[in-house]
Design an enzyme around this catalytic site. Structure first.
Site, mmCIF file in Angstrom:
data_model
loop_
_atom_site.group_PDB
_atom_site.id
_atom_site.type_symbol
_atom_site.label_atom_id
_atom_site.label_comp_id
_atom_site.label_asym_id
_atom_site.label_seq_id
_atom_site.Cartn_x
_atom_site.Cartn_y
_atom_site.Cartn_z
ATOM 1 N N PHE A 44 5.549 -5.364 9.068
ATOM 2 C CA PHE A 44 4.653 -5.118 7.799
ATOM 3 C C PHE A 44 3.856 -6.363 7.541
ATOM 4 O O PHE A 44 4.312 -7.052 6.790
ATOM 5 C CB PHE A 44 5.276 -4.469 6.615
ATOM 6 C CG PHE A 44 4.294 -3.729 5.755
ATOM 7 C CD1 PHE A 44 4.276 -2.193 5.749
ATOM 8 C CD2 PHE A 44 3.211 -4.233 4.898
ATOM 9 C CE1 PHE A 44 3.638 -1.400 4.945
ATOM 10 C CE2 PHE A 44 2.546 -3.358 4.139
ATOM 11 C CZ PHE A 44 2.524 -2.193 4.199
ATOM 12 N N ASP B 214 3.124 -6.975 -1.337
ATOM 13 C CA ASP B 214 4.636 -6.504 -1.144
ATOM 14 C C ASP B 214 5.757 -7.772 -0.599
ATOM 15 O O ASP B 214 5.260 -8.647 -0.019
ATOM 16 C CB ASP B 214 4.720 -5.383 0.096
ATOM 17 C CG ASP B 214 6.023 -4.585 -0.056
ATOM 18 O OD1 ASP B 214 7.118 -5.000 -0.312
ATOM 19 O OD2 ASP B 214 5.751 -3.321 0.242
ATOM 20 N N ASN C 260 -7.996 -5.616 3.235
ATOM 21 C CA ASN C 260 -6.845 -6.289 3.934
ATOM 22 C C ASN C 260 -6.777 -5.428 5.226
ATOM 23 O O ASN C 260 -7.136 -4.536 5.584
ATOM 24 C CB ASN C 260 -5.657 -5.671 2.981
ATOM 25 C CG ASN C 260 -5.653 -6.135 1.537
ATOM 26 O OD1 ASN C 260 -5.192 -7.555 1.418
ATOM 27 N ND2 ASN C 260 -5.864 -5.267 0.531
ATOM 28 N N PHE D 123 -3.862 1.835 0.093
ATOM 29 C CA PHE D 123 -2.642 1.811 0.371
ATOM 30 C C PHE D 123 -2.314 2.363 1.910
ATOM 31 O O PHE D 123 -2.464 3.264 2.474
ATOM 32 C CB PHE D 123 -1.784 2.587 -0.544
ATOM 33 C CG PHE D 123 -1.575 2.092 -1.932
ATOM 34 C CD1 PHE D 123 -0.513 1.324 -2.414
ATOM 35 C CD2 PHE D 123 -2.578 2.290 -2.909
ATOM 36 C CE1 PHE D 123 -0.358 0.800 -3.634
ATOM 37 C CE2 PHE D 123 -2.495 1.629 -3.878
ATOM 38 C CZ PHE D 123 -1.616 1.193 -4.671
#
EC number: 5.4.99.27
Length: 349
Positions: free
Chosen positions: A27, A80, A129, A329
């Site tokens: 990720f 995160d 992002n 998201f």
């Protein structure tokens, strides 16, 4: 209130399962500020690579290194902990020599570049992002491949991800308890997290209810429409519906859903009635937002991942690459592909 895992899917519930975040390297997130540092000013912008560190922890460590108060270090967004991320932090260091950041030592963290800047980096002040995700142990490659094609054409619901609501929904539960107890909450971070969770949950519920309609992306009288990539919106009138629908179909305009709060929601007539009915039972959260004077706003109902590409490493492993605008998201994209497994599939910072 419908739980995140049961919100309506745009392309139907995934047929197969897969593993998300088997390790942090699966990720990867790279912030896109949308601007370059000024090269002068009382602030220092730092691009930092971190692995296994949450944003606040790094910001506090940077403040300690610079011998400044923690509030003098800011960032555009939380990233995160269980991921590899490149993000920008900003430290207010006026009238001083440029620090030697090679001496900044923090496990899992590395300063990649830095430069002076005239303005403080504020929350949300980034363009978007870029994501690189690896999904493993996929049980149905054909279904995932079909869904990727569908997402490229039709997008995904622009839901706030489960991270917004805290581990086990703790932020939303905090908001509900606060609303019902009417007790003061002096911790600014808790207030922010809880109010954000409350408003996000109501938005998700409105989108969830609209997606149940076969004609969910059909413009109705009073809809609030947004130019793609812009924050402002305008209200659709019945006379304009055919032309507005054409522009929605061409992805030039986006139908929005309410981020409820105080003041006008933005929709009118039939569209407003639908939104009010969608969250009519959520009186506790609505009352909290009104009491705390959280201003109502709008957010696009659908999300179209940009630069979407994928590469199958083998029949059970796929690498995804895409770009999302700030505030969207990646997990809301993944939930349209697979039923996620893994300890960190939905964990928040």
């Amino acid at each position: 209130m419908t739980e995140f895992d049961n919100l309506t899917w745009l392309h139907g519930k995934p047929q197969g399962s897969g593993l998300l975040k088997a390790n942090p390297e699966d990720f990867v997130v790279v912030e896109d500020l949308g601007f370059t540092p000024d090269g002068e000013g009382e602030h220092i912008l730092l691009r930092i690579l971190k692995n296994g560190c949450n944003t606040r922890f790094v910001a506090d460590a940077l403040a300690k290194f610079l011998k400044i108060h923690a509030r003098e270090v800011s960032f555009a967004g939380q990233k995160d902990k269980h991921a590899v991320t490149e993000q920008w932090l900003c430290a207010r260091v006026p009238g001083k020599e440029m620090p030697d950041f090679s001496a900044f030592q923090l496990e899992g963290c590395k300063v990649l570049e830095y430069a002076r800047h005239k303005r403080k980096l504020r929350l949300g002040a980034l363009k978007g992002n870029a994501f690189t995700l690896v999904l493993r142990e996929i049980s149905d490659r054909r279904d995932v491949e079909t869904r990727l094609q569908a997402i490229r054409d039709g997008g995904v619901p622009n839901y706030f991800g489960a991270q917004r609501f805290g581990i086990g929904g703790s932020n939303l539960q905090g908001a509900l308890h606060w609303a019902q107890s009417n007790a003061p909450v002096r911790d600014r971070n808790k207030r922010s997290f809880w109010l954000s969770a409350a408003r996000s949950a109501l938005f998700n519920q409105i989108v969830h209810q609209r997606l149940k309609k076969p004609d969910f992306n059909q413009v109705v009288d009073g809809d609030a429409l947004q130019l793609a990539g812009r924050g402002s919106w305008f209200v659709a009138t019945s006379e304009e519906l055919p032309e507005l629908q054409r522009r929605v179909d061409e992805k030039e305009l986006m139908i929005t859903a309410s981020l409820p709060g105080s003041g006008e929601w933005g929709t009118q007539r039939a569209a407003l009635a639908f939104e009010q009915d969608a969250i009519a039972q959520e009186t506790v959260l609505q009352s909290l937002l009104l009491r705390e004077k959280v201003e109502a706003s709008r957010r696009a109902m659908l999300l179209y991942p940009q630069q979407l590409s994928w590469n199958w490493w083998d029949d059970v492993t796929v690498e995804l690459r895409f770009w999302l605008p700030a505030g969207s998201f990646a997990t809301s994209v993944v939930r349209e592909l697979i039923n996620t497994m893994g300890d960190y599939a939905h964990i928040a910072e």
